[in-house]
Scaffold this motif. Sequence first.
Motif, short mmCIF file in Angstrom:
data_model
loop_
_atom_site.label_atom_id
_atom_site.label_comp_id
_atom_site.label_asym_id
_atom_site.label_seq_id
_atom_site.Cartn_x
_atom_site.Cartn_y
_atom_site.Cartn_z
N ALA A 43 -3.12 13.74 9.95
CA ALA A 43 -2.84 12.31 9.82
C ALA A 43 -1.74 11.82 10.76
CB ALA A 43 -2.45 12.00 8.39
N GLY A 44 -1.02 12.74 11.38
CA GLY A 44 0.05 12.31 12.27
C GLY A 44 1.34 11.99 11.52
N LEU A 45 1.40 12.35 10.25
CA LEU A 45 2.65 12.15 9.50
C LEU A 45 3.60 13.32 9.74
CD1 LEU A 45 1.27 10.73 6.14
CD2 LEU A 45 2.70 9.52 7.77
N ALA B 205 0.36 7.71 12.90
CA ALA B 205 -0.39 7.60 11.65
C ALA B 205 -1.09 6.26 11.50
CB ALA B 205 0.55 7.84 10.47
N HIS B 206 -0.43 5.18 11.96
CA HIS B 206 -1.03 3.87 11.73
C HIS B 206 -2.25 3.61 12.61
CE1 HIS B 206 0.51 1.85 15.34
NE2 HIS B 206 1.61 2.53 15.16
N LEU C 181 -4.80 5.75 12.90
CA LEU C 181 -5.97 6.48 12.40
C LEU C 181 -7.03 5.59 11.78
CD1 LEU C 181 -4.39 9.50 10.54
CD2 LEU C 181 -5.68 9.56 12.66
N VAL C 182 -6.56 4.64 10.96
CA VAL C 182 -7.49 3.83 10.18
C VAL C 182 -8.50 3.14 11.09
CG1 VAL C 182 -7.63 2.12 8.36
CG2 VAL C 182 -5.56 3.42 8.65
N LEU D 208 -7.08 8.28 4.48
CA LEU D 208 -6.76 9.37 3.57
C LEU D 208 -5.94 8.95 2.36
CD1 LEU D 208 -3.90 11.57 4.86
CD2 LEU D 208 -4.84 9.85 6.33
N LEU E 81 -3.00 10.48 -0.26
CA LEU E 81 -2.01 11.55 -0.29
C LEU E 81 -1.92 12.15 -1.68
CD1 LEU E 81 0.74 9.62 1.64
CD2 LEU E 81 -0.55 11.56 2.51
N GLU F 130 0.56 7.83 -4.29
CA GLU F 130 1.33 6.95 -3.41
C GLU F 130 0.78 5.53 -3.34
OE1 GLU F 130 4.08 8.05 -1.57
OE2 GLU F 130 3.89 10.22 -1.68
N LEU G 202 -4.37 -4.12 1.24
CA LEU G 202 -3.66 -3.32 2.24
C LEU G 202 -4.56 -2.24 2.81
CD1 LEU G 202 -0.19 -3.27 0.55
CD2 LEU G 202 -0.60 -3.89 2.94
N TYR H 34 -6.19 -3.53 5.73
CA TYR H 34 -5.21 -4.20 6.60
C TYR H 34 -5.69 -4.37 8.04
CZ TYR H 34 -0.74 -5.32 8.75
OH TYR H 34 0.26 -5.94 9.44
N THR H 35 -6.41 -3.38 8.55
CA THR H 35 -6.82 -3.45 9.96
C THR H 35 -8.10 -4.28 10.16
OG1 THR H 35 -7.98 -1.38 9.63
CG2 THR H 35 -5.80 -1.23 10.61
N LYS I 239 -0.36 -12.02 5.60
CA LYS I 239 -0.68 -10.62 5.84
C LYS I 239 0.58 -9.85 6.29
CE LYS I 239 -4.37 -8.00 7.91
NZ LYS I 239 -5.56 -8.00 8.74
N LEU J 38 2.63 -9.19 3.31
CA LEU J 38 2.08 -8.10 2.51
C LEU J 38 2.48 -6.76 3.13
CD1 LEU J 38 0.27 -7.45 0.06
CD2 LEU J 38 -1.69 -7.48 1.61
N ASN K 119 6.74 1.72 0.04
CA ASN K 119 6.30 3.06 0.39
C ASN K 119 5.93 3.11 1.87
OD1 ASN K 119 5.00 5.52 0.66
ND2 ASN K 119 4.13 5.43 -1.41
N ARG L 247 2.06 3.19 6.50
CA ARG L 247 1.57 3.64 7.81
C ARG L 247 0.11 4.04 7.73
NH1 ARG L 247 5.73 8.07 9.57
NH2 ARG L 247 4.51 8.16 11.48
N MET M 205 -2.08 2.79 5.95
CA MET M 205 -2.94 1.61 5.84
C MET M 205 -3.22 1.02 7.22
SD MET M 205 -3.38 1.37 2.61
CE MET M 205 -3.15 3.13 2.46
N GLY M 206 -2.57 1.57 8.24
CA GLY M 206 -2.74 1.03 9.59
C GLY M 206 -1.65 0.03 9.95
N ILE M 207 -0.62 -0.05 9.12
CA ILE M 207 0.47 -0.98 9.42
C ILE M 207 1.38 -0.36 10.48
CG2 ILE M 207 2.55 -2.05 8.47
CD1 ILE M 207 1.02 -2.15 5.76
#
Lengths: 235, 291
Positions: free
Chosen positions: A48-50, A70-71, A73-74, A80, A82, A86, A99, A102-103, B162, B165, B173, B178, B180-182
């Motif tokens: 995931a790149g975390l 990480a952001h 990936l989506v 994913l 966790l 979370e 959320l 979000y993308t 957005k 949010l 968190n 991250r 979530m693609g933020i």
Amino acid sequence: MLKVSNLHAYYDNVHALKGIDLEVRAGEIVSLIGSNGAGKSTTLLAIAGLLSPSEGKVTFDGEDITKLPAHGLVKKGLSLTLEGREVFEALTVEENLMLGAYTKQDKKAIAASFERVYGLFPRLKERVKQQAGTLSGGEQQMLAMGRALMSEPKLLLLDEPSLGLAPNLVEQMFDLIVDINKQGTTVLLIEQNANMALAISDRAYVMETGKVALSGNAKELMDDSRVKKAYLGHP
Amino acid sequence: MFIQQLVNGLALGMVYALIAVGFSLVFGILRLVNFSHAAIFAFGAHVALFFIGLEVGPIPAILISMVLTGGVGILIDKVALAPLRKKKSIPIAGLITTIGVSYILQNILTIVFGSGRVHFPAIIPPGGFDFLGTRITSMQILMFGVSLTLMLLLTYLVNHTKMGLAMRAMQQNPKAARLMGINVNSVIMFTFFLAGATASIAGGLISGFYQMAYPAMGVSFGPKVFSATVLGGIGSMPGAFVGGILIGVIEVMAAMFLGSAYRDGAAFVVLILVLILRPQGLFGRKLALKV
């Protein structure tokens, strides 16, 4: 679809991954099993790149994503959950799901994702305006999975979805994973509950102390004496 | 007389609230106590003063300052704070850095403007009206109105957009946010911009009200604003709002009933009492510091 080769990573100065190779093909359910501390979750964090791997490569749909933050990936189609769910505790169920998308820009597509997630988890629909932190453990797990599905991923990575759930819920959770897979989402499942994981998987990898000890067809692994002895709790 | 002081306190307190909101936003996102926030406020006042000197008019000058000071907020983060986050430094490192940054900003202002008090022209022509024996000046209405409007805008932004949010998700968190693609860095930049921009407007309003500016004004107003934030509950927007107003009103009331020597101290007595009785502040949630 997902290919991990020779992945090494350190976690708190411990050499936690010592050269992991694994592959997930489109349409499959693949599980990664092994005892606590074998490096399952670390593998997921590194994918995931975390957590930055010290060596090795992760490709997704033929594209090198090893260094992708990480952001990013989506958007590629990889989502994913966790370990420990979370969820955003002070936000509502609906906001959590928003959320997840979000993308996404397309309002219609987001509405369709909401429908899909509510279809899979009717309980979430009953609780849309409720704060996620007030949900039960099982509901939070559903929320985490629903949230991950909101981006309509090609590949879903699940870290210990059955952890801390009541036995009847565990079964339900595994049924849901099969349903999600049938809807066209490829799944990489990380589980301590090896019995259940192998029962629904096409293939599996068994991890031991940072390495892949065994791998192969899930049904065959279930009959493997070593797996039986170490993970399935019967000889 | 009481009503008169209440009006004075409300106008002043609303500006404190505006500064407190920026402070609180940054804390919410990064769990960072940004002590440079008050210096940014002073910086904003002086940038406005500089452009007033170029005769663009007070209100355009404050608007230019808003954009530039917002940019300075981002710059401070990029130069001094982001590297600490990247190295996963201990939380106190960020806090000390912001104290350092506030002295650097104050020094820059001293070099350019001198250390003394300089005249800051009235933003709007003097005026006002009498209402049941209470004098309400047009400057007070402006302070109250502008601060309130900006706070309502910020509240809308945080709760209904957005970006808002994403900010709330990060507040709770960062790791999950991250996933979530933020893009965490964009959210942080945006937050520092908002904090800098609102502090700069507050700087223009306070300087216009007292008709002066001085490099150390961050030192005078900072502790009050930090108190307002903690009083209301750090990280909470309604908390910053109520905390700011309370501190403003307490300040002028103390000056009236106890004498002007008590002006700056009274607010802190209240703060200490609140912290003992309700450590999370009036509107704060008991939040575990994830640092």
